[in-house]
Write an enzyme that holds these catalytic residues in place. Structure first.
Site, PDB file in Angstrom:
ATOM      1  CG  HIS A  31       9.987  -4.402  -4.369  1.00 28.65           C
ATOM      2  ND1 HIS A  31      10.069  -5.680  -3.870  1.00 28.65           N
ATOM      3  CD2 HIS A  31       8.802  -3.899  -3.915  1.00 28.65           C
ATOM      4  CE1 HIS A  31       8.984  -5.950  -3.158  1.00 28.65           C
ATOM      5  NE2 HIS A  31       8.212  -4.881  -3.168  1.00 28.65           N
ATOM      6  CB  ALA A  51       2.376  -6.317  -8.019  1.00 31.74           C
ATOM      7  CD  GLN A  52       4.809  -9.977  -3.833  1.00 29.43           C
ATOM      8  OE1 GLN A  52       5.602 -10.851  -4.165  1.00 29.43           O
ATOM      9  NE2 GLN A  52       5.176  -8.847  -3.251  1.00 29.43           N
ATOM     10  CG  ASN A 108      -2.043  -0.176  -1.006  1.00 37.42           C
ATOM     11  OD1 ASN A 108      -1.394   0.682  -0.420  1.00 37.42           O
ATOM     12  ND2 ASN A 108      -2.976   0.141  -1.876  1.00 37.42           N
ATOM     13  CB  ALA A 109      -2.107  -6.478  -1.272  1.00 37.31           C
ATOM     14  CG  ASP A 135       2.060   6.188  -4.257  1.00 36.58           C
ATOM     15  OD1 ASP A 135       1.011   6.169  -3.587  1.00 36.58           O
ATOM     16  OD2 ASP A 135       2.351   5.307  -5.093  1.00 36.58           O
ATOM     17  CG  HIS A 190       0.193   2.281  -3.836  1.00 38.38           C
ATOM     18  ND1 HIS A 190       1.005   2.880  -4.780  1.00 38.38           N
ATOM     19  CD2 HIS A 190       0.260   0.943  -4.070  1.00 38.38           C
ATOM     20  CE1 HIS A 190       1.546   1.947  -5.541  1.00 38.38           C
ATOM     21  NE2 HIS A 190       1.110   0.774  -5.141  1.00 38.38           N
ATOM     22  CG  ASP A 193       5.749  -1.546  -2.341  1.00 37.35           C
ATOM     23  OD1 ASP A 193       6.634  -2.407  -2.456  1.00 37.35           O
ATOM     24  OD2 ASP A 193       4.558  -1.756  -2.653  1.00 37.35           O
ATOM     25  CG  LEU A 225      -1.552   0.502  -7.844  1.00 35.64           C
ATOM     26  CD1 LEU A 225      -1.505   1.498  -8.992  1.00 35.64           C
ATOM     27  CD2 LEU A 225      -2.254   1.130  -6.631  1.00 35.64           C
TER      28      LEU A 225
END
Length: 371
Positions: A62, A138-139, A212-213, A240, A243, A266, A299
């Site tokens: 991003h 986080a959206q 994740n998600a 990382d 996550h 990410d 997160l």
């Protein structure tokens, strides 16, 4: 013409698998000209015994260095391009967020039109808005919409990957995307194993930031993770160590063929800035001790640069360095259909080259021979 010598060159063998070739002599202009024999060159670069590899490709990022792909300014993308080679990345897909459609359109227009030095823009990764409210991560939920490819008719040429929640779409959407050579990725989704596997078999054979998600692996409900393990879907990993736990990285390395794993960052705009207050998709983000969270405690994206992600995965799995490099070069290039142009050190390919030490500290990077 330039030449690199005295390095541990990471090259493909006759089967295409990367290995460390030892001392070689590589000459290049904007493309790789020769590998092996010493050739006259205007500039000789001493790799000083460090690794010489193809430049890293980040297909899910991003932002970094204080800038984001959703910023309404071509200058933001230029700053991202300038920063990324310091992390080993020589090409990337700027990634959009679940925001109002007109904001995504502006971002896609910038991605298409921006010309800059530094890392090359290969197209766009559209993460949302066709996702699940239950696994929005986080959206921002208020911008989630039903899948409709016509919303992006003007930008089909620039979109390379699009994330969807398969339980929320008509599978004809997958067919429409594949007809435009757009990779359909499963993510931010509450899909069960059966739905995810059916979507993968239909052509949505990529998983956005695995684990994740999305629905996880349970012994009676295998979920999206189970479907990813049980098929040939390509999976993204944010290695990382925030996550995804190091042990889980090792499990993925044992379960999935290395050709099906792609490391990503990410990362958000706070990458490279240390602890700070930042932003992602119009929401405040707080970065403390290398962890980015929304105000509600969720997160957010990572703040890890790509060279750290590669280092973490290699150390956590004890994978060979050459094999690990495939996960950020060959694998993303092949999935994007550009492996004939970049993703390995071979004669005729773009001179996208990175030199790094055993701890993946970047010593030098070249994009199209410049650097």
């Amino acid at each position: 013409m330039k030449a690199i010598t005295n390095g541990k060159f990471i090259l493909p063998d006759s089967a295409g698998n990367f290995f460390i070739a030892g001392e070689k002599y590589l000459t290049f202009g904007d493309k790789i000209l020769s590998i092996g024999a010493e050739t006259a060159a205007e500039e000789i670069i001493d790799a000083a015994g460090n690794f010489v590899a193809p430049g890293f490709i980040n297909i899910h990022i991003h932002g970094c260095a204080g800038f984001d792909a959703m910023d309404d300014s071509p200058e933001a993308l230029k700053k991202i391009c300038e920063f990324l080679p310091s992390t080993g990345v020589t090409s990337f897909l700027p990634t959009t967020m679940t925001m109002p459609i007109e904001d995504i359109h502006r971002a896609l227009k910038n991605i298409r039109e921006t010309k800059c030095g530094g890392a090359k823009i290969l197209g766009a990764n559209v993460e949302g808005p066709f996702i699940s409210e239950k696994y929005n991560g986080a959206q921002d939920k208020k911008n989630i919409r039903r899948a409709d490819l016509s919303l992006f008719d003007e930008f089909l040429d620039v979109i390379k990957i699009i994330t969807v929640a398969p339980e929320e779409i008509d599978f004809a959407f997958i067919d429409a995307c594949r007809a435009e050579n757009i990779i359909v990725s499963i993510g931010h989704s509450a899909a069960d194993y059966e739905t995810a596997k059916a979507a993968i078999e239909r052509g949505a054979n990529h998983i956005t930031h695995l684990f994740n998600a999305q629905t996880g692996l349970h012994h009676r409900k295998p979920g999206i993770v189970g479907a990813a393990f049980d098929t040939c879907a390509k999976v993204e990993l944010i290695a990382d160590n925030v996550h995804i736990h190091p042990a889980v990285q090792r499990i993925v390395w044992k379960v999935k063929p290395r050709s099906e794993i792609i490391l990503i960052t990410d990362s958000l705009r706070a990458c490279g800035l240390g602890d700070c207050e930042s932003e992602l998709g119009g929401q405040k983000v707080f970065v403390r001790n290398g962890v980015a969270k929304l105000a509600n405690g969720n997160l957010a994206a990572s703040v890890a640069p790509m060279n750290d992600v590669v280092k973490n995965f290699q150390k956590n799995t004890s994978a060979e360095i050459a094999a690990t490099v495939e996960l950020v070069t060959k694998n993303p290039a092949r999935e994007l259909g550009i492996y004939d142009k970049l993703g390995s050190l071979e004669i005729g390919k773009s001179a996208d080259i990175v030199i790094f030490d055993a701890d993946f500290n970047i010593k030098r990077a070249f994009v199209n021979g410049l650097g």
